[in-house]
Design an enzyme around this catalytic site. Sequence first.
Site, PDB file in Angstrom:
ATOM      1  N   LYS A 222      29.580 -56.804  26.014  1.00 17.13           N
ATOM      2  CA  LYS A 222      28.404 -55.932  25.857  1.00 17.13           C
ATOM      3  C   LYS A 222      27.209 -56.745  25.352  1.00 17.13           C
ATOM      4  CE  LYS A 222      28.231 -54.278  21.884  1.00 17.13           C
ATOM      5  NZ  LYS A 222      27.644 -54.443  20.556  1.00 17.13           N
TER       6      LYS A 222
ATOM      7  N   LYS B 296      20.158 -61.817  17.251  1.00 17.14           N
ATOM      8  CA  LYS B 296      21.595 -61.592  17.437  1.00 17.14           C
ATOM      9  C   LYS B 296      22.012 -61.964  18.864  1.00 17.14           C
ATOM     10  CE  LYS B 296      25.767 -60.243  16.871  1.00 17.14           C
ATOM     11  NZ  LYS B 296      26.779 -59.948  15.905  1.00 17.14           N
TER      12      LYS B 296
HETATM   13  P1  NAP Z   1      34.819 -50.986  16.181  1.00 16.87           P
HETATM   14  O1  NAP Z   1      35.833 -51.416  15.192  1.00 16.87           O
HETATM   15  O2  NAP Z   1      35.210 -50.776  17.604  1.00 16.87           O
HETATM   16  O3  NAP Z   1      34.153 -49.634  15.595  1.00 16.87           O
HETATM   17  C1  NAP Z   1      33.190 -48.954  16.341  1.00 16.87           C
HETATM   18  C2  NAP Z   1      32.640 -47.827  15.492  1.00 16.87           C
HETATM   19  O4  NAP Z   1      31.614 -47.167  16.245  1.00 16.87           O
HETATM   20  C3  NAP Z   1      33.688 -46.759  15.144  1.00 16.87           C
HETATM   21  O5  NAP Z   1      33.406 -46.229  13.876  1.00 16.87           O
HETATM   22  C4  NAP Z   1      33.416 -45.722  16.239  1.00 16.87           C
HETATM   23  O6  NAP Z   1      33.867 -44.437  15.889  1.00 16.87           O
HETATM   24  C5  NAP Z   1      31.924 -45.771  16.298  1.00 16.87           C
HETATM   25  N1  NAP Z   1      31.381 -45.217  17.543  1.00 16.87           N
HETATM   26  C6  NAP Z   1      31.441 -45.758  18.784  1.00 16.87           C
HETATM   27  N2  NAP Z   1      30.812 -44.981  19.665  1.00 16.87           N
HETATM   28  C7  NAP Z   1      30.336 -43.925  18.969  1.00 16.87           C
HETATM   29  C8  NAP Z   1      29.586 -42.779  19.326  1.00 16.87           C
HETATM   30  N3  NAP Z   1      29.168 -42.555  20.587  1.00 16.87           N
HETATM   31  N4  NAP Z   1      29.275 -41.901  18.350  1.00 16.87           N
HETATM   32  C9  NAP Z   1      29.664 -42.110  17.073  1.00 16.87           C
HETATM   33  N5  NAP Z   1      30.381 -43.174  16.671  1.00 16.87           N
HETATM   34  C10 NAP Z   1      30.705 -44.066  17.615  1.00 16.87           C
HETATM   35  O7  NAP Z   1      33.584 -52.005  16.244  1.00 16.87           O
HETATM   36  P2  NAP Z   1      33.081 -53.056  15.127  1.00 16.87           P
HETATM   37  O8  NAP Z   1      33.800 -54.335  15.346  1.00 16.87           O
HETATM   38  O9  NAP Z   1      33.062 -52.392  13.801  1.00 16.87           O
HETATM   39  O10 NAP Z   1      31.596 -53.274  15.666  1.00 16.87           O
HETATM   40  C11 NAP Z   1      30.520 -52.388  15.333  1.00 16.87           C
HETATM   41  C12 NAP Z   1      29.211 -53.057  15.737  1.00 16.87           C
HETATM   42  O11 NAP Z   1      29.081 -54.296  14.999  1.00 16.87           O
HETATM   43  C13 NAP Z   1      29.140 -53.411  17.225  1.00 16.87           C
HETATM   44  O12 NAP Z   1      27.825 -53.255  17.688  1.00 16.87           O
HETATM   45  C14 NAP Z   1      29.550 -54.879  17.235  1.00 16.87           C
HETATM   46  O13 NAP Z   1      29.029 -55.565  18.354  1.00 16.87           O
HETATM   47  C15 NAP Z   1      28.953 -55.368  15.924  1.00 16.87           C
HETATM   48  N6  NAP Z   1      29.603 -56.563  15.323  1.00 16.87           N
HETATM   49  C16 NAP Z   1      30.965 -56.673  15.230  1.00 16.87           C
HETATM   50  C17 NAP Z   1      31.514 -57.827  14.644  1.00 16.87           C
HETATM   51  C18 NAP Z   1      33.015 -58.033  14.506  1.00 16.87           C
HETATM   52  O14 NAP Z   1      33.430 -59.171  14.187  1.00 16.87           O
HETATM   53  N7  NAP Z   1      33.848 -57.020  14.690  1.00 16.87           N
HETATM   54  C19 NAP Z   1      30.687 -58.831  14.153  1.00 16.87           C
HETATM   55  C20 NAP Z   1      29.315 -58.655  14.231  1.00 16.87           C
HETATM   56  C21 NAP Z   1      28.777 -57.524  14.816  1.00 16.87           C
HETATM   57  P3  NAP Z   1      35.375 -43.945  16.226  1.00 16.87           P
HETATM   58  O15 NAP Z   1      36.204 -44.372  15.028  1.00 16.87           O
HETATM   59  O16 NAP Z   1      35.260 -42.495  16.378  1.00 16.87           O
HETATM   60  O17 NAP Z   1      35.799 -44.641  17.503  1.00 16.87           O
END
Ligand code: NAP
Length: 293
Positions: A239, A171
């Site tokens: 990040k 990744k």
């Molecule tokens: P996001 O929309 O910002 O959602 C983040 C999630 O993590 C939310 O459910 C948040 O909960 C939770 N969270 C964060 N800190 C936490 C903690 N300390 N304890 C418990 N829950 C926590 O992010 P996302 O886009 O879904 O990304 C999630 C992961 O997938 C990341 O590692 C990102 O790099 C990866 N990713 C994202 C994409 C993309 O296109 N978006 C693609 C590939 C990979 P709350 O609702 O309470 O804030």
Amino acid sequence: MTAVGFAGLGTMGAAMAANVARAGFHVRAWNRTPGRVAALLELGVTEAPDPAALAADAEIVVVCVSDTPDVEQVLFGDRGIAAGARPGTIVVDCSTISPSATRAFAARLAAGGISLVDAPVTGGSEGARKGTLSILVGGAPEDVERVRPVLAAMGTTITHFGPVGSGQVAKAVNQVVIATGYLSVAEGLALAMKAGLDPEQVVTALSGGVAASWILANRSGRMIENDYPLGFKVALHRKDLAIALALAREIGVSLPGSSLVAALEDGLIARGHGEEDQSSIARVIRGLSGMED
Ligand code: NAP
């Protein structure tokens, strides 16, 4: 049907949990901020009060949260997964986090008879919704085989690279490749627009040639509109570059392009654009080029 727990219902996790439920698994979910499970109730998903309770009822627990400390919190914090999971449970971490921390988490979980499979994903928010993600997997072969049906509900390309942590290394490679990918599309479009070409016509023409890419096809529109609705946050890509640059330094690899993009993203975050889509790197090029940013 296997009982699957899902911790983290953000942009990615909510869509992935929905696809796992649609595939017929019994899904129970938890999100730190309450209210996120509501949209999944019609798919039969039930809500757990905390990660420990989530894990107590599951054979496989998928985690999809933001960063390395967040995964640590969900696994080992008060009422974390490790406090509730029974021996034999497999945790599948789909978050993008540090490979070395992943290995350390796996060792801590193993003390309680819990296995860890790292399974970060690529394919964007669209891929999460459509269930067409590419999933980059590290873990013991028998664990990967046990979780493969769940992975198959979320993605179409599942690649097992080797032991735990190796999915996260793959990744990091992906995030390095897309770093300059976004920047190049932003630069090309600024050149096209300022030179007076129709940028949409340029995108269509280039999409049939060597410059074709997912970023050109799916994110050029945002750069042309100068509007960046959320898909993947700048802050999350920054990040990921920190993870990749740390790994590169550790093993002696030079990543000048990624270092540059990291600095540009620091500027975007300082200007308050960290929560926008990664395509807002175009703001930097537009600004340097005297265009509206
Ligand atoms: P996001 O929309 O910002 O959602 C983040 C999630 O993590 C939310 O459910 C948040 O909960 C939770 N969270 C964060 N800190 C936490 C903690 N300390 N304890 C418990 N829950 C926590 O992010 P996302 O886009 O879904 O990304 C999630 C992961 O997938 C990341 O590692 C990102 O790099 C990866 N990713 C994202 C994409 C993309 O296109 N978006 C693609 C590939 C990979 P709350 O609702 O309470 O804030």
